[in-house]
Design an enzyme around this catalytic site. Structure first.
Site, PDB file in Angstrom:
ATOM      1  CB  SER A 142       3.596   3.604  -4.179  1.00  0.00           C
ATOM      2  OG  SER A 142       4.238   3.802  -2.930  1.00  0.00           O
ATOM      3  CE1 TYR A 155       7.468   0.171  -5.713  1.00  0.00           C
ATOM      4  CE2 TYR A 155       7.125   2.118  -4.357  1.00  0.00           C
ATOM      5  CZ  TYR A 155       6.702   0.880  -4.805  1.00  0.00           C
ATOM      6  OH  TYR A 155       5.507   0.364  -4.349  1.00  0.00           O
TER       7      TYR A 155
HETATM    8  N1  LIG Z   1       2.776  -3.199   0.303  1.00  0.00           N
HETATM    9  C1  LIG Z   1       2.816  -1.873   0.339  1.00  0.00           C
HETATM   10  O1  LIG Z   1       2.949  -1.234   1.398  1.00  0.00           O
HETATM   11  C2  LIG Z   1       2.715  -1.103  -0.945  1.00  0.00           C
HETATM   12  C3  LIG Z   1       2.799   0.287  -0.858  1.00  0.00           C
HETATM   13  C4  LIG Z   1       2.702   1.026  -2.016  1.00  0.00           C
HETATM   14  C5  LIG Z   1       2.491   0.393  -3.239  1.00  0.00           C
HETATM   15  N2  LIG Z   1       2.428  -0.967  -3.292  1.00  0.00           N
HETATM   16  C6  LIG Z   1       2.194  -1.567  -4.604  1.00  0.00           C
HETATM   17  O2  LIG Z   1       1.207  -2.563  -4.509  1.00  0.00           O
HETATM   18  C7  LIG Z   1       1.377  -3.508  -5.571  1.00  0.00           C
HETATM   19  C8  LIG Z   1       1.301  -4.911  -5.008  1.00  0.00           C
HETATM   20  O3  LIG Z   1       2.414  -5.125  -4.161  1.00  0.00           O
HETATM   21  P1  LIG Z   1       2.352  -6.007  -2.830  1.00  0.00           P
HETATM   22  O4  LIG Z   1       2.660  -5.109  -1.697  1.00  0.00           O
HETATM   23  O5  LIG Z   1       1.132  -6.839  -2.808  1.00  0.00           O
HETATM   24  O6  LIG Z   1       3.657  -6.904  -3.048  1.00  0.00           O
HETATM   25  P2  LIG Z   1       3.814  -8.488  -3.274  1.00  0.00           P
HETATM   26  O7  LIG Z   1       5.248  -8.688  -3.553  1.00  0.00           O
HETATM   27  O8  LIG Z   1       3.203  -9.228  -2.143  1.00  0.00           O
HETATM   28  O9  LIG Z   1       2.950  -8.761  -4.580  1.00  0.00           O
HETATM   29  C9  LIG Z   1       3.369  -8.359  -5.846  1.00  0.00           C
HETATM   30  C10 LIG Z   1       2.961  -9.422  -6.845  1.00  0.00           C
HETATM   31  O10 LIG Z   1       3.359  -8.965  -8.148  1.00  0.00           O
HETATM   32  C11 LIG Z   1       3.930 -10.075  -8.829  1.00  0.00           C
HETATM   33  N3  LIG Z   1       4.829  -9.628  -9.885  1.00  0.00           N
HETATM   34  C12 LIG Z   1       6.061  -9.081  -9.752  1.00  0.00           C
HETATM   35  N4  LIG Z   1       6.601  -8.863 -10.957  1.00  0.00           N
HETATM   36  C13 LIG Z   1       5.693  -9.265 -11.884  1.00  0.00           C
HETATM   37  C14 LIG Z   1       5.669  -9.300 -13.297  1.00  0.00           C
HETATM   38  N5  LIG Z   1       6.700  -8.874 -14.018  1.00  0.00           N
HETATM   39  N6  LIG Z   1       4.564  -9.764 -13.909  1.00  0.00           N
HETATM   40  C15 LIG Z   1       3.520 -10.216 -13.188  1.00  0.00           C
HETATM   41  N7  LIG Z   1       3.486 -10.239 -11.848  1.00  0.00           N
HETATM   42  C16 LIG Z   1       4.564  -9.765 -11.202  1.00  0.00           C
HETATM   43  C17 LIG Z   1       4.653 -10.839  -7.735  1.00  0.00           C
HETATM   44  O11 LIG Z   1       4.967 -12.166  -8.134  1.00  0.00           O
HETATM   45  C18 LIG Z   1       3.667 -10.754  -6.592  1.00  0.00           C
HETATM   46  O12 LIG Z   1       2.729 -11.816  -6.631  1.00  0.00           O
HETATM   47  C19 LIG Z   1       2.706  -3.150  -6.219  1.00  0.00           C
HETATM   48  O13 LIG Z   1       2.467  -2.425  -7.400  1.00  0.00           O
HETATM   49  C20 LIG Z   1       3.384  -2.275  -5.197  1.00  0.00           C
HETATM   50  O14 LIG Z   1       4.330  -1.400  -5.768  1.00  0.00           O
HETATM   51  C21 LIG Z   1       2.532  -1.714  -2.178  1.00  0.00           C
END
Ligand SMILES: NC(=O)c1ccc[n+]([C@@H]2O[C@H](COP(=O)([O-])OP(=O)(O)OC[C@H]3O[C@@H](n4cnc5c(N)ncnc54)[C@H](O)[C@@H]3O)[C@@H](O)[C@H]2O)c1
Length: 279
Positions: A142, A155
């Site tokens: 992130s 985080y």
């Molecule tokens: N959306 C953003 O702006 C953003 C920014 C920085 C980093 N991220 C990172 O991107 C990645 C994806 O996040 P996203 O934004 O798509 O969120 P999201 O919540 O839409 O998707 C995350 C997915 O991970 C799954 N998940 C959660 N815990 C889990 C576990 N223990 N085992 C297996 N699956 C699990 C959830 O069920 C979900 O389907 C994450 O690592 C998040 O930290 C996102």
């Protein structure tokens, strides 16, 4: 692009929703066979069904070593190998109190999923890849992992850990022809980014999303709203052969949010001089 990932087998954790889901769809479009790994059974299974023979769903809690081992075994037995491991699953730490009052109630779960989950995924996939000619490991971090801010302590620490860990294994696994890289997304509206509030009405959620997007846009030099597909494109690049010479990279995909300070200090000082000195 088309068939950029033909002949490759990939696992995408967190593949049922958000960034992971967009990546699953693009990987399949680019010719890969994909195992969707997630704790969202219904959404993961429905997505696999929608995508047909190129996709499978395997329920996996990435924080559990035995689940991740079963996942890698499953990918190899269903599709005959594993070339790309995209450790993307993650959770937020929720809205926290200011640091001095913070109780760190979500600390252990955030570290277990966001850091230990990446470690299990990387190690178990690498054990297979090392014996089978190499591969590509992509870990989702992130912008909070490279740019500290006074709001997401656990985080941010977990994601900074992902960056350091991935560069360490890039060094350790280079001799096995395993490339290890990080993507740092920023401002992708998904269920993780405080866009969800249990009990809120659709109108309230819409207002919330618009407000958060506007705040976040202030921090982006490039005034374009990102989406999961933007991260998926970077993952296709890092998973495929066009990035064959790239390992140990920490790649922001954030419209420039971490390129530097968005404020124009020079102009602000010039304005102060003009006011003070009549310049
Ligand atoms: N959306 C953003 O702006 C953003 C920014 C920085 C980093 N991220 C990172 O991107 C990645 C994806 O996040 P996203 O934004 O798509 O969120 P999201 O919540 O839409 O998707 C995350 C997915 O991970 C799954 N998940 C959660 N815990 C889990 C576990 N223990 N085992 C297996 N699956 C699990 C959830 O069920 C979900 O389907 C994450 O690592 C998040 O930290 C996102």
């Amino acid at each position: 692009m088309a068939n950029e990932l033909a002949g490759k087998v990939a696992i995408i954790t967190g593949g049922a929703r958000g960034i992971g889901r967009a990546s699953v769809e693009l990987f399949v479009e680019e010719g890969a066979k994909v195992v969707i790994a997630d704790v969202q059974d219904d959404e993961g299974a429905a997505l696999a069904k929608e995508l047909g023979s190129a996709a499978r769903f395997k329920r996996t809690d990435v924080s559990k070593q035995e689940d991740v081992q079963s996942l890698v075994d499953y990918a190899v037995s269903e599709f005959g190998g594993l070339h790309i491991m995209f450790n993307n699953a993650g959770i937020g730490e929720g809205t926290q109190a200011p640091f001095l009052e913070c109780d760190f109630s979500t600390f252990h779960r955030v570290i277990d999923v966001n850091l230990l989950g990446v470690i299990w995924g990387s190690q178990i996939a690498a054990r297979h890849m090392a014996k089978n000619g190499g591969g590509s490991i992509i870990n989702t971090s992130s912008i909070a992992g490279t740019q500290p801010n006074a709001g997401v302590f656990t985080y941010g620490a977990a994601k900074a850990g992902v960056n350091n860990f991935t560069q360490s294994i890039a060094i350790a696994l280079g001799p096995h022809m395993i490339r290890c890289n990080v993507i740092c997304p920023g401002n992708i509206p998904t269920s993780i980014g405080l866009y969800n509030e249990p009990g809120a009405s659709p109108e309230q959620l819409e207002k919330l999303a618009a407000g958060i997007k506007a705040v976040r846009m202030n921090y982006q030099p490039l005034k374009r709203q990102g989406a999961g597909i933007d991260i998926a494109q970077a993952a296709v690049f890092l998973g495929g052969d066009r990035s064959a010479q790239i390992t140990g990279l920490i790649m922001p995909v954030d419209a420039g949010a971490t390129a530097g300070n968005v404020s124009n200090l020079g102009a602000e000082i010039a304005a102060v001089r003009a006011a003070a000195l009549g310049e």
